[in-house]
Design a protein around this motif. Sequence first.
Motif, PDB file in Angstrom:
ATOM      1  N   ARG A   1      72.307 -14.058  20.591  1.00 33.73           N
ATOM      2  CA  ARG A   1      71.825 -12.752  21.042  1.00 33.73           C
ATOM      3  C   ARG A   1      72.973 -11.750  21.137  1.00 33.73           C
ATOM      4  O   ARG A   1      72.866 -10.615  20.671  1.00 33.73           O
ATOM      5  CB  ARG A   1      71.120 -12.867  22.393  1.00 33.73           C
ATOM      6  CG  ARG A   1      70.572 -11.542  22.898  1.00 33.73           C
ATOM      7  CD  ARG A   1      69.773 -11.637  24.203  1.00 33.73           C
ATOM      8  NE  ARG A   1      70.375 -12.481  25.228  1.00 33.73           N
ATOM      9  CZ  ARG A   1      70.000 -13.732  25.517  1.00 33.73           C
ATOM     10  NH1 ARG A   1      68.997 -14.301  24.881  1.00 33.73           N
ATOM     11  NH2 ARG A   1      70.611 -14.421  26.464  1.00 33.73           N
TER      12      ARG A   1
ATOM     13  N   SER B   1      63.161 -16.002  18.008  1.00 33.44           N
ATOM     14  CA  SER B   1      63.099 -15.587  19.408  1.00 33.44           C
ATOM     15  C   SER B   1      63.241 -16.792  20.336  1.00 33.44           C
ATOM     16  O   SER B   1      63.936 -16.729  21.351  1.00 33.44           O
ATOM     17  CB  SER B   1      61.778 -14.861  19.687  1.00 33.44           C
ATOM     18  OG  SER B   1      61.673 -14.525  21.045  1.00 33.44           O
ATOM     19  N   ARG B   2      62.606 -17.900  19.977  1.00 30.46           N
ATOM     20  CA  ARG B   2      62.722 -19.125  20.790  1.00 30.46           C
ATOM     21  C   ARG B   2      64.161 -19.632  20.815  1.00 30.46           C
ATOM     22  O   ARG B   2      64.629 -20.145  21.832  1.00 30.46           O
ATOM     23  CB  ARG B   2      61.796 -20.209  20.251  1.00 30.46           C
ATOM     24  CG  ARG B   2      60.325 -19.918  20.528  1.00 30.46           C
ATOM     25  CD  ARG B   2      59.418 -21.029  20.053  1.00 30.46           C
ATOM     26  NE  ARG B   2      59.715 -22.262  20.766  1.00 30.46           N
ATOM     27  CZ  ARG B   2      59.598 -23.478  20.250  1.00 30.46           C
ATOM     28  NH1 ARG B   2      59.166 -23.639  19.017  1.00 30.46           N
ATOM     29  NH2 ARG B   2      59.881 -24.541  20.970  1.00 30.46           N
TER      30      ARG B   2
ATOM     31  N   ARG C   1      66.126 -17.474  23.216  1.00 29.49           N
ATOM     32  CA  ARG C   1      65.747 -17.727  24.603  1.00 29.49           C
ATOM     33  C   ARG C   1      66.159 -19.112  25.083  1.00 29.49           C
ATOM     34  O   ARG C   1      65.908 -19.485  26.229  1.00 29.49           O
ATOM     35  CB  ARG C   1      64.237 -17.544  24.779  1.00 29.49           C
ATOM     36  CG  ARG C   1      63.830 -16.071  24.745  1.00 29.49           C
ATOM     37  CD  ARG C   1      62.350 -15.899  24.928  1.00 29.49           C
ATOM     38  NE  ARG C   1      61.692 -16.252  23.667  1.00 29.49           N
ATOM     39  CZ  ARG C   1      60.512 -16.834  23.558  1.00 29.49           C
ATOM     40  NH1 ARG C   1      59.808 -17.139  24.621  1.00 29.49           N
ATOM     41  NH2 ARG C   1      60.002 -17.111  22.373  1.00 29.49           N
TER      42      ARG C   1
END
Length: 115
Positions: free
Chosen positions: A14, A39-40, A43
Amino acid sequence: MNQQLAAHLGSIARLAREQMSLTQVQVAERVGLASAVYSRIERGQMIPSVETLKKLCIELMVSPEDLMGLTESPSSGSPTRPDDDVTLRRLIFLARKLDASKLDALVRITTELAR
């Protein structure tokens, strides 16, 4: 799944993506993932395959060592910002890909910028 590894990998991915001013969708497309899957990863809910990890390193310009947390973090009390260590290692990662003349030019430019 190693939660600590997944969380570290996601936070570094990120940070690198944001420093490059890219969206999750753009990175996902570049590495051949669905945006929901990428995205997973960010995260910390998923660890990518080795092939995807390699693609992420290339696209985000981050070494595998940094992405996987295999490098030492800066000592506490260091006068640098927390992301400086990652940024400098990214610069080294990129500099290693340069031929001698381009590396020399980079050294001259950074010398002038540092004055």
